[in-house]
Scaffold this motif. Structure first.
Motif, PDB file in Angstrom:
ATOM      1  N   GLY A 138     -27.833  13.398  25.746  1.00 51.71           N
ATOM      2  CA  GLY A 138     -26.767  13.121  24.816  1.00 51.71           C
ATOM      3  C   GLY A 138     -26.972  12.412  23.670  1.00 51.71           C
ATOM      4  N   LEU A 139     -27.431  11.088  23.851  1.00 49.96           N
ATOM      5  CA  LEU A 139     -27.502  10.268  22.644  1.00 49.96           C
ATOM      6  C   LEU A 139     -28.604  10.688  21.657  1.00 49.96           C
ATOM      7  CD1 LEU A 139     -27.151   6.709  24.415  1.00 49.96           C
ATOM      8  CD2 LEU A 139     -25.666   7.963  22.933  1.00 49.96           C
ATOM      9  N   VAL A 140     -29.715  11.419  22.107  1.00 45.40           N
ATOM     10  CA  VAL A 140     -30.765  11.977  21.392  1.00 45.40           C
ATOM     11  C   VAL A 140     -30.289  12.892  20.473  1.00 45.40           C
ATOM     12  CG1 VAL A 140     -32.997  12.815  21.293  1.00 45.40           C
ATOM     13  CG2 VAL A 140     -32.622  11.062  22.718  1.00 45.40           C
ATOM     14  N   GLY A 141     -29.351  13.944  21.070  1.00 43.71           N
ATOM     15  CA  GLY A 141     -28.846  14.992  20.589  1.00 43.71           C
ATOM     16  C   GLY A 141     -28.000  14.649  19.395  1.00 43.71           C
ATOM     17  N   LEU A 142     -26.957  13.723  19.901  1.00 52.70           N
ATOM     18  CA  LEU A 142     -25.907  13.103  19.025  1.00 52.70           C
ATOM     19  C   LEU A 142     -26.832  12.419  17.589  1.00 52.70           C
ATOM     20  CD1 LEU A 142     -23.105  12.762  18.319  1.00 52.70           C
ATOM     21  CD2 LEU A 142     -23.104  10.695  19.717  1.00 52.70           C
ATOM     22  N   ALA A 143     -27.790  11.772  17.868  1.00 57.35           N
ATOM     23  CA  ALA A 143     -28.789  11.093  16.887  1.00 57.35           C
ATOM     24  C   ALA A 143     -29.257  12.151  15.905  1.00 57.35           C
ATOM     25  CB  ALA A 143     -29.677  10.090  17.385  1.00 57.35           C
ATOM     26  N   ALA A 144     -29.915  13.176  16.572  1.00 57.13           N
ATOM     27  CA  ALA A 144     -30.394  14.255  15.729  1.00 57.13           C
ATOM     28  C   ALA A 144     -29.398  14.880  14.600  1.00 57.13           C
ATOM     29  CB  ALA A 144     -30.936  15.213  16.687  1.00 57.13           C
ATOM     30  N   ALA A 145     -28.062  15.182  15.444  1.00 55.02           N
ATOM     31  CA  ALA A 145     -27.045  15.816  14.602  1.00 55.02           C
ATOM     32  C   ALA A 145     -26.826  14.857  13.551  1.00 55.02           C
ATOM     33  CB  ALA A 145     -26.020  16.066  15.522  1.00 55.02           C
ATOM     34  N   VAL A 146     -26.572  13.737  13.506  1.00 58.38           N
ATOM     35  CA  VAL A 146     -26.359  12.704  12.574  1.00 58.38           C
ATOM     36  C   VAL A 146     -27.441  12.799  11.501  1.00 58.38           C
ATOM     37  CG1 VAL A 146     -25.911  10.220  11.811  1.00 58.38           C
ATOM     38  CG2 VAL A 146     -24.741  11.177  14.010  1.00 58.38           C
ATOM     39  N   ALA A 147     -28.585  12.566  12.007  1.00 58.41           N
ATOM     40  CA  ALA A 147     -29.867  12.449  11.120  1.00 58.41           C
ATOM     41  C   ALA A 147     -29.784  13.773  10.348  1.00 58.41           C
ATOM     42  CB  ALA A 147     -31.104  12.595  12.000  1.00 58.41           C
ATOM     43  N   THR A 148     -29.284  15.040  10.861  1.00 59.95           N
ATOM     44  CA  THR A 148     -29.616  16.172   9.981  1.00 59.95           C
ATOM     45  C   THR A 148     -28.294  16.555   9.037  1.00 59.95           C
ATOM     46  OG1 THR A 148     -28.614  17.628  11.939  1.00 59.95           O
ATOM     47  CG2 THR A 148     -31.217  17.587  11.538  1.00 59.95           C
ATOM     48  N   GLY A 149     -27.392  15.442   9.194  1.00 61.23           N
ATOM     49  CA  GLY A 149     -26.157  15.742   8.406  1.00 61.23           C
ATOM     50  C   GLY A 149     -24.985  16.376   8.792  1.00 61.23           C
ATOM     51  N   SER A 158     -21.667  19.715  20.027  1.00 64.47           N
ATOM     52  CA  SER A 158     -22.816  20.845  20.524  1.00 64.47           C
ATOM     53  C   SER A 158     -24.053  20.333  20.594  1.00 64.47           C
ATOM     54  CB  SER A 158     -22.690  21.895  19.405  1.00 64.47           C
ATOM     55  OG  SER A 158     -23.062  21.654  18.127  1.00 64.47           O
ATOM     56  N   SER A 159     -24.491  19.392  19.609  1.00 64.35           N
ATOM     57  CA  SER A 159     -25.713  18.626  19.927  1.00 64.35           C
ATOM     58  C   SER A 159     -25.644  17.877  20.859  1.00 64.35           C
ATOM     59  CB  SER A 159     -25.871  17.843  18.487  1.00 64.35           C
ATOM     60  OG  SER A 159     -25.910  18.813  17.052  1.00 64.35           O
ATOM     61  N   ALA A 160     -24.817  17.083  21.180  1.00 63.60           N
ATOM     62  CA  ALA A 160     -24.943  16.213  22.411  1.00 63.60           C
ATOM     63  C   ALA A 160     -24.957  17.094  23.757  1.00 63.60           C
ATOM     64  CB  ALA A 160     -23.408  15.320  22.400  1.00 63.60           C
ATOM     65  N   VAL A 161     -24.093  18.126  23.783  1.00 64.33           N
ATOM     66  CA  VAL A 161     -24.381  18.672  24.970  1.00 64.33           C
ATOM     67  C   VAL A 161     -25.880  19.527  25.037  1.00 64.33           C
ATOM     68  CG1 VAL A 161     -23.360  21.091  25.980  1.00 64.33           C
ATOM     69  CG2 VAL A 161     -21.706  19.564  25.042  1.00 64.33           C
ATOM     70  N   ALA A 162     -26.272  19.958  23.867  1.00 68.29           N
ATOM     71  CA  ALA A 162     -27.559  20.577  23.764  1.00 68.29           C
ATOM     72  C   ALA A 162     -28.762  19.584  24.587  1.00 68.29           C
ATOM     73  CB  ALA A 162     -27.909  21.154  22.737  1.00 68.29           C
ATOM     74  N   GLY A 163     -28.663  18.490  23.853  1.00 64.49           N
ATOM     75  CA  GLY A 163     -29.318  17.141  24.292  1.00 64.49           C
ATOM     76  C   GLY A 163     -29.612  16.905  25.481  1.00 64.49           C
ATOM     77  N   ALA A 164     -28.080  16.764  26.288  1.00 63.95           N
ATOM     78  CA  ALA A 164     -27.889  16.607  27.527  1.00 63.95           C
ATOM     79  C   ALA A 164     -28.400  17.521  28.613  1.00 63.95           C
ATOM     80  CB  ALA A 164     -26.460  16.278  28.037  1.00 63.95           C
ATOM     81  N   ALA A 165     -28.276  18.870  28.224  1.00 65.52           N
ATOM     82  CA  ALA A 165     -28.904  19.811  28.842  1.00 65.52           C
ATOM     83  C   ALA A 165     -30.294  19.872  29.088  1.00 65.52           C
ATOM     84  CB  ALA A 165     -28.479  21.162  28.381  1.00 65.52           C
ATOM     85  N   CYS A 166     -31.059  19.670  27.947  1.00 67.36           N
ATOM     86  CA  CYS A 166     -32.403  19.731  27.826  1.00 67.36           C
ATOM     87  C   CYS A 166     -32.897  18.411  28.647  1.00 67.36           C
ATOM     88  CB  CYS A 166     -32.856  19.530  26.483  1.00 67.36           C
ATOM     89  SG  CYS A 166     -32.473  21.038  25.469  1.00 67.36           S
ATOM     90  N   GLY A 167     -32.450  17.405  28.481  1.00 69.82           N
ATOM     91  CA  GLY A 167     -32.764  16.062  29.402  1.00 69.82           C
ATOM     92  C   GLY A 167     -32.648  16.333  30.725  1.00 69.82           C
ATOM     93  N   THR A 168     -31.533  16.895  31.106  1.00 76.17           N
ATOM     94  CA  THR A 168     -31.411  17.051  32.406  1.00 76.17           C
ATOM     95  C   THR A 168     -32.514  18.092  32.990  1.00 76.17           C
ATOM     96  OG1 THR A 168     -28.971  16.758  32.491  1.00 76.17           O
ATOM     97  CG2 THR A 168     -29.669  17.738  34.281  1.00 76.17           C
ATOM     98  N   LEU A 169     -32.594  19.087  32.412  1.00 76.99           N
ATOM     99  CA  LEU A 169     -33.634  20.259  32.746  1.00 76.99           C
ATOM    100  C   LEU A 169     -35.073  19.809  32.954  1.00 76.99           C
ATOM    101  CD1 LEU A 169     -34.103  23.130  32.997  1.00 76.99           C
ATOM    102  CD2 LEU A 169     -34.358  23.620  30.722  1.00 76.99           C
ATOM    103  N   ALA A 170     -35.258  18.712  32.123  1.00 72.77           N
ATOM    104  CA  ALA A 170     -36.771  18.323  31.922  1.00 72.77           C
ATOM    105  C   ALA A 170     -36.826  17.462  33.289  1.00 72.77           C
ATOM    106  CB  ALA A 170     -36.909  17.339  30.840  1.00 72.77           C
ATOM    107  N   VAL A 171     -35.974  16.461  33.484  1.00 70.11           N
ATOM    108  CA  VAL A 171     -35.808  15.534  34.651  1.00 70.11           C
ATOM    109  C   VAL A 171     -35.957  16.411  35.923  1.00 70.11           C
ATOM    110  CG1 VAL A 171     -34.800  13.720  35.915  1.00 70.11           C
ATOM    111  CG2 VAL A 171     -35.077  13.579  33.670  1.00 70.11           C
ATOM    112  N   ALA A 172     -35.345  17.287  36.039  1.00 72.91           N
ATOM    113  CA  ALA A 172     -35.031  18.262  37.169  1.00 72.91           C
ATOM    114  C   ALA A 172     -36.498  18.928  37.477  1.00 72.91           C
ATOM    115  CB  ALA A 172     -33.879  19.394  37.223  1.00 72.91           C
ATOM    116  N   LEU A 173     -36.832  19.471  36.582  1.00 68.45           N
ATOM    117  CA  LEU A 173     -38.194  20.460  36.418  1.00 68.45           C
ATOM    118  C   LEU A 173     -39.427  19.424  36.952  1.00 68.45           C
ATOM    119  CD1 LEU A 173     -38.112  22.839  33.711  1.00 68.45           C
ATOM    120  CD2 LEU A 173     -37.817  23.323  36.060  1.00 68.45           C
TER     121      LEU A 173
END
Length: 470
Positions: A138-149, A158-173
């Motif tokens: 979530g923090l990485v997604g939030l930082a990406a959203a802030v960096a892209t303006g 939305s960016s925080a939710v997407a980042g949290a979902a991708c991080g959770t998916l990576a760890v579970a896999l």
């Protein structure tokens, strides 16, 4: 003892009671206070926030700079996409190398090797990993959203939710792959797929620039689409990871702990050889069997050069990385024209570093040098032929994107890159008893810093020379 742990005849020990007893034992022998722990956590959070915000600010300034100064906005956007895919591939490879489930050496010997309930013992660690993945993603997604303006609350959420979902998916896999390593062939190709996608995006970026066609960035945010699309796979992956916990064997836990300890030692002692040596030995062991070749009778020097030529053939990952870094240079030259020159030097040093395995092995093993014979000078020169040739090819191939012609500066850069690679490969083992200077900001270990920057110091001098050369 058996009654305290809830052990019944013929049944495994209760993991919860065993964990509670170990926790009480640690508290009686704990020498670190809670204040020390909170202080360390505060320092880590402070440094992460400072450097993270500096990185986000630099990326935001780069993406929002005028078109004439930093290239086309579409090129900059797709370069960021390629970089994000490459970073995701590196993160997945690191996650797989570490475990992600690891246990301490004491637990490896006394707990994991016993008939304790494996799922009950690993489940709290898995829950902590999921919480860390949700928060970190979530923090990485939030930082990406802030960096892209992105300025709206909807885009940030939305960016925080997407980042949290991708991080959770990576760890579970990663946990699923750790539980069934023989059947997880897909895990070995996932990072390669991410790297291939990054290469395709970068190649399309370069090809579009050379043909005069630029793909504009998307006008709408795709974070909500990514978050909703990742939700079903996240649920399935978490459930499968929970079912895979009993099949996580002791070998995978020990292997991940070795990598984690090596990384921690390399960061603490400022000696990357702790980690690179372990990774290199594992890489060569993964080959298993190689076919022998008869060398041509060209003397000791010629035989050593032939043996060094066979090294990238038997394990072509160094050549793949070399080509990937060359493609990265071309993409940087398209989207960041002002940094093409420094990128040529830095990426060239990284590319040739993957071809100095023989030089590192000879330079760090006195026994190997004595068994090969011929003197240190002959051995070093023989193992320097392949890196030197690769540097010449690197500058010849990258010249069209960086300079208009060949001059004195190019010869200086070639010789300097070879010297930097030689210095980095022949660095002796670290010594921690050198000179330290007392300054107003504290003690500075001058000798330790000199050993750490051996090799990169020449690269820094080359970058300065290239920027100041008339």
């Amino acid at each position: 003892m058996s009654t305290e742990l809830g052990i019944r005849p013929g049944s495994p020990p209760d993991a919860r009671r065993l964990r509670g007893r170990l926790r009480r034992t640690r508290r009686r022998h704990r020498a670190v206070s809670l204040g020390d722990v909170l202080t360390d956590a505060y320092v880590l959070v402070l440094f992460a926030g400072m450097y993270g915000w500096a990185l986000v600010s630099e990326v935001r300034d780069y993406l929002g700079s005028p078109s004439g100064r930093q290239g086309d906005p579409g090129d900059r956007y797709w370069l960021g996409v390629a970089a994000a895919l490459a970073v995701a591939g590196l993160a997945w490879r690191g996650l797989r190398a570490v475990g992600p489930l690891v246990v301490s050496p004491a637990a490896q010997s006394w707990v994991v090797s016993s008939p304790v309930d494996r799922r009950g013992w690993l489940l709290p660690r898995f829950v902590v990993l999921l919480v860390a993945a949700v928060a970190g993603g979530g923090l990485v997604g939030l930082a990406a959203a802030v960096a892209t303006g992105a300025g709206g609350a909807t885009d940030l959420a939305s960016s925080a939710v997407a980042g949290a979902a991708c991080g959770t998916l990576a760890v579970a896999l990663a946990v699923v792959a750790q539980g069934s390593p023989r059947r997880a062939g897909w895990a070995r190709f996932l990072d390669r797929g991410l790297f291939a996608a990054a290469a395709v995006v970068a190649a399309a970026l370069v090809a579009g620039h050379l043909t005069g066609f630029s793909v504009p960035p998307p006008t709408a945010s795709l974070a909500w689409v990514l978050g909703f699309a990742a939700a079903p796979p996240v649920v399935v992956a978490v459930l499968r990871a929970c079912r895979a916990l009993p099949s996580v064997d002791r070998a995978s836990l020990v292997s991940g702990a070795q990598v984690a300890d090596a990384a921690a030692g390399a960061a603490l002692l400022l000696d990357p050889s702790f980690l690179t040596g372990l990774v290199e030995s594992r890489r060569w062991r993964s080959i298993g069997v190689v076919s022998s070749r008869r060398f041509r009778p060209l003397g000791r020097f010629g035989a050593l050069v032939q043996a060094e030529l066979w090294r990238p053939v038997r394990h072509p990952s160094a050549l793949v990385v070399w080509v990937a870094l060359l493609l990265t240079l071309y993409a940087v030259a398209v989207a960041l024209p002002t940094l093409a020159g420094p990128a040529q030097v830095v990426l060239g040093f990284l590319a040739v570093g993957r071809l100095t395995g023989g030089l590192r092995a000879v330079g760090r093993s006195a026994g190997l040098r004595r068994s090969l014979g011929g003197g240190d000078t002959v051995l070093n020169l023989a193992h320097l032929v392949v890196p030197a040739v690769s540097v010449v090819i690197w500058y010849a191939v990258s010249l069209p994107m960086v300079g208009a012609g060949v001059g004195v500066l190019d010869g200086v850069l070639v010789l300097g890159t070879v010297a930097a690679a030689y210095r980095a490969a022949t660095r002796p083992p670290m010594k921690y008893g050198g000179v330290a200077v007392d300054t107003p900001v504290g003690m500075i270990p001058v000798d330790l810093i000199r050993q750490v920057v051996r090799g990169p110091d020449v690269v820094g001098a080359l970058v300065v020379a290239q920027l100041l050369w008339p």
